[in-house]
Write a protein that holds these residues in place. Structure first.
Motif, mmCIF file in Angstrom:
data_model
loop_
_atom_site.group_PDB
_atom_site.id
_atom_site.type_symbol
_atom_site.label_atom_id
_atom_site.label_comp_id
_atom_site.label_asym_id
_atom_site.label_seq_id
_atom_site.Cartn_x
_atom_site.Cartn_y
_atom_site.Cartn_z
ATOM 1 N N LEU A 103 5.032 -8.669 -3.648
ATOM 2 C CA LEU A 103 4.362 -7.785 -4.603
ATOM 3 C C LEU A 103 4.356 -6.342 -4.110
ATOM 4 C CD1 LEU A 103 1.318 -10.059 -5.606
ATOM 5 C CD2 LEU A 103 3.354 -9.561 -6.968
ATOM 6 N N LYS A 104 4.089 -6.169 -2.812
ATOM 7 C CA LYS A 104 4.067 -4.818 -2.245
ATOM 8 C C LYS A 104 5.442 -4.157 -2.348
ATOM 9 C CE LYS A 104 1.395 -3.099 0.371
ATOM 10 N NZ LYS A 104 0.460 -1.953 0.220
ATOM 11 N N ASN A 105 6.487 -4.932 -2.197
ATOM 12 C CA ASN A 105 7.844 -4.387 -2.289
ATOM 13 C C ASN A 105 8.150 -3.839 -3.676
ATOM 14 O OD1 ASN A 105 8.406 -5.007 0.380
ATOM 15 N ND2 ASN A 105 9.358 -6.988 -0.108
ATOM 16 N N GLN A 106 7.417 -4.303 -4.680
ATOM 17 C CA GLN A 106 7.606 -3.829 -6.048
ATOM 18 C C GLN A 106 6.701 -2.642 -6.372
ATOM 19 O OE1 GLN A 106 10.039 -5.010 -7.980
ATOM 20 N NE2 GLN A 106 10.609 -6.400 -6.307
ATOM 21 N N GLY A 107 5.903 -2.219 -5.401
ATOM 22 C CA GLY A 107 5.001 -1.101 -5.628
ATOM 23 C C GLY A 107 3.628 -1.500 -6.124
ATOM 24 N N ILE A 108 3.359 -2.793 -6.213
ATOM 25 C CA ILE A 108 2.046 -3.274 -6.663
ATOM 26 C C ILE A 108 1.058 -3.184 -5.508
ATOM 27 C CG2 ILE A 108 0.793 -5.284 -7.552
ATOM 28 C CD1 ILE A 108 3.497 -6.219 -8.741
ATOM 29 N N ARG A 109 -0.147 -2.732 -5.783
ATOM 30 C CA ARG A 109 -1.168 -2.614 -4.747
ATOM 31 C C ARG A 109 -1.988 -3.906 -4.682
ATOM 32 N NH1 ARG A 109 -3.770 3.099 -6.309
ATOM 33 N NH2 ARG A 109 -3.286 2.267 -8.370
ATOM 34 N N ILE A 110 -2.530 -4.168 -3.488
ATOM 35 C CA ILE A 110 -3.263 -5.406 -3.237
ATOM 36 C C ILE A 110 -4.669 -5.066 -2.759
ATOM 37 C CG2 ILE A 110 -3.259 -7.616 -2.048
ATOM 38 C CD1 ILE A 110 -0.831 -7.224 -3.818
ATOM 39 N N ALA A 111 -5.663 -5.703 -3.378
ATOM 40 C CA ALA A 111 -7.062 -5.510 -2.981
ATOM 41 C C ALA A 111 -7.648 -6.829 -2.503
ATOM 42 C CB ALA A 111 -7.883 -4.974 -4.155
ATOM 43 N N LEU A 112 -8.478 -6.766 -1.461
ATOM 44 C CA LEU A 112 -9.199 -7.950 -0.972
ATOM 45 C C LEU A 112 -10.546 -7.994 -1.675
ATOM 46 C CD1 LEU A 112 -9.353 -10.364 0.905
ATOM 47 C CD2 LEU A 112 -10.228 -8.858 2.697
ATOM 48 N N ASP A 113 -10.688 -8.963 -2.565
ATOM 49 C CA ASP A 113 -11.884 -9.058 -3.420
ATOM 50 C C ASP A 113 -12.982 -9.861 -2.739
ATOM 51 O OD1 ASP A 113 -13.410 -8.639 -5.655
ATOM 52 O OD2 ASP A 113 -12.469 -10.210 -6.842
ATOM 53 N N ASP A 114 -14.232 -9.592 -3.142
ATOM 54 C CA ASP A 114 -15.406 -10.330 -2.644
ATOM 55 C C ASP A 114 -15.485 -10.294 -1.119
ATOM 56 O OD1 ASP A 114 -15.905 -10.932 -5.264
ATOM 57 O OD2 ASP A 114 -15.036 -12.932 -5.179
ATOM 58 N N PHE A 115 -15.176 -9.149 -0.528
ATOM 59 C CA PHE A 115 -15.182 -9.042 0.927
ATOM 60 C C PHE A 115 -16.594 -9.279 1.474
ATOM 61 C CE2 PHE A 115 -15.302 -6.750 4.960
ATOM 62 C CZ PHE A 115 -14.141 -7.210 5.563
ATOM 63 N N GLY A 116 -16.649 -10.052 2.558
ATOM 64 C CA GLY A 116 -17.929 -10.357 3.188
ATOM 65 C C GLY A 116 -18.452 -11.728 2.879
#
Length: 553
Positions: free
Chosen positions: A416-429
């Motif tokens: 996904l990152k190679n396509q320029g899509i950003r990644i978020a880590l949800d519900d951290f903690g």
């Protein structure tokens, strides 16, 4: 003719052939005896005299007949002995066949068919004695893991050990059977006025499986979930009792496993409701009943609209708007979350491509979706089909979805990152290894779970956690988004802690598409005329039905 009938047909043909042979052999013996009686009296004295030298020559024809007669008698006797042995062997074989037909070959317990018969007999006897009968359905928890980790040989040994342990706890006058797989059933009579006797047995089984099970030289840990049903006015057959006990057993599974539950009417009503929802989802996806809603994401420093998080809603034709916490879990269990999520994502991508290029769109993917090695390709395919720029898409992954296969998650995230899509880590903690995940995966953003944010001004521990996450994001150069901002006081506290983006009801509830268009038009964020003219939008291709995206909010 069914394949199951072939052994019975073959046995029937064998019996008919054997019977014909028996009739022929019997006829030969009877004829030999009659011949011996008819010729023996006349021939035997002359034969004896001839042999002793005192008589005339014996009649050769009659002597030959006598010899043949004796041979026939010997043949008949041999055949009689063979038939006797065959009868004994047949009796033994039939007894073995009956035992095998009524037993589970692995554990030696009665099988389902035998259990139905024996439990029915038990019910009849109990009814005559004024007693009741309870049926227990038992299922080993996470048994597949035992097979995957230790192999099927150990799995079979665990099933045999489980059969033995269950039988040891059950009363002597009960019936225990293996229904199939790792599922067992028991029927036990009890005093209708004292159902606690059943509770004691069920508690004993659950307690025994709370301890390690030794099988095949390996110590395994398998708990057991139990459902119990008793004879009622509207439930007196074994099939009905098994069905109710099975429903109660799955309630035990859903409550955390390793426990037991008695069946009650509400369980069946809940099951019927669940089935109705599942059917509604199955029919509603192709009808376009599932639609995207949008929650604003705001820059906490400038107040500028940064983008939206896409949420799923069910626009039911008769019940109105159905929230996701009702239909999302059922869609996941039924394997329809992929078709549902892609249908909603397609609508959102087609709409959001007309927004100002500075606006982003966030979507969630479920833990089950991260088990799919083709996930990245499916998302990219959807972006190409809708024309939505990948640089404006942010995919949110929850910590819990990373536990099972971190290696596969790394591969998907990398694609996904190679396509320029950003990644978020949800519900951290809320997970158990957040720091390890931050090191293992190239996240672009951290989202703080709403359970900490909403109580930041009332709970010192929540405030400390939010402060620590904010400092961690600053040290790692990762922007922080806070979920669940409900008032301005929470927003001010977050700004002071360094959180640069937030979302929550303080900025507005999730909106349908017409409300979003009005909002963006008022802010001058709709550069394309197509955003206000749906008829000018090109038709979207049909959705891909393989993906499994979790849409929540």
């Amino acid at each position: 003719m069914h394949d199951d009938d072939l052994p019975e047909r073959a046995a029937g043909w064998t019996s008919v052939t054997s019977a014909k042979r028996d009739i022929i052999a019997g006829g030969i013996v009877v004829a030999a005896i009659l011949m011996f009686i008819g010729t023996g009296g006349a021939v035997i004295p002359s034969v004896i005299g001839f042999i002793g030298g005192t008589g005339a020559n014996a009649d050769h024809v009659l002597t030959t007949a006598l010899i043949l007669n004796i041979a026939l008698l010997l043949f008949g006797w041999r055949r009689y002995a063979d038939l006797s042995r065959e009868v004994r062997e047949r009796v033994v074989a039939e007894a073995l066949a009956q035992r095998l037909a009524a037993s589970d070959t692995l554990t030696g317990l009665p099988n389902r068919r035998s259990f139905l018969d024996r439990a029915a007999t038990l019910i009849d006897k109990a009814d005559k004695r004024g007693r009741s009968v309870a049926v227990l359905v038992l299922d080993l928890d996470h048994f597949k893991t035992v097979n995957d980790v230790n192999g099927h040989a150990i799995g079979d040994a665990v099933l045999c050990a489980a059969a033995r342990l269950i039988s040891e706890v059950m009363p002597a006058d009960s019936v225990t059977a293996r229904l199939g797989g790792d599922e067992f059933a028991c029927a036990m009579p009890f005093d209708a006025a004292a159902p606690e006797a059943v509770d004691i047995v069920a508690e004993g089984i659950v307690a025994r499986f709370a301890r390690p099970v030794e099988a095949g030289g390996v110590q395994t840990h398998v708990s057991i979930s139990v459902g119990v049903a008793r004879i009622e006015n509207d439930c007196s057959t074994v099939d009905a009792l098994i069905r109710r006990a099975d429903i109660a057993m799955y309630v035990s599974k859903n409550q955390g496993r390793g426990r037991y539950n008695w069946f009650d009417g509400s369980m069946e009503r809940e099951l019927q409701t669940r089935n109705a929802i599942e059917l509604g989802i199955r029919n509603g996806i192709p009808r376009g009943e599932f639609v995207p809603y949008y929650e604003q994401q705001i820059d906490l420093t400038s107040g500028r609209l940064h983008g939206f998080e896409m949420l799923a809603r069910w626009n039911h034709p008769t019940k109105g708007l159905v929230p996701p916490d009702i239909f999302i879990p059922i869609a996941e269990e039924a394997g329809m979350i992929g078709a549902l999520s892609l249908a909603v994502m397609r609508q959102a991508f087609v709409e959001a491509r007309n927004w100002d290029p500075t606006l982003t769109l966030s979507v969630n993917i479920s833990p089950t979706q991260l088990k799919d090695p083709w996930l990245a390709q499916k998302i990219v395919k959807l972006l190409v089909e809708t024309g939505f720029p990948p640089q404006r898409l942010e995919v949110e992954i929850t910590e819990s979805s990373l536990f099972e296969n971190l290696g596969l998650a790394q591969s998907i995230v990398g694609s996904l990152k190679n396509q320029g899509i950003r990644i978020a880590l949800d519900d951290f903690g809320t997970g158990y290894s957040s720091l390890a995940h931050l090191r293992a995966l190239p996240f672009d953003r951290i989202k703080i779970d709403r359970s900490f944010v909403s109580s930041i001004n009332d709970n010192s521990e929540s405030a400390a956690i939010v402060n620590a996450i904010a400092k961690l994001g600053e040290s790692l150069n990762l922007p922080i988004t806070a979920e669940g901002i409900e008032d301005e006081m929470i927003g001010e506290r977050l700004r002071a802690l360094g959180c640069n983006e937030g979302q929550g009801w303080h900025f507005g509830r999730p909106m349908e598409i017409t409300e979003v268009r009005s909002l963006l038009a008022g802010k001058g964020l709709l550069p394309s005329a197509r955003a206000t003219d749906p008829s000018a939008e090109p038709a979207a291709p049909p959705p891909v039905a393989e993906d499994r995206t979790r849409l929540a909010g």
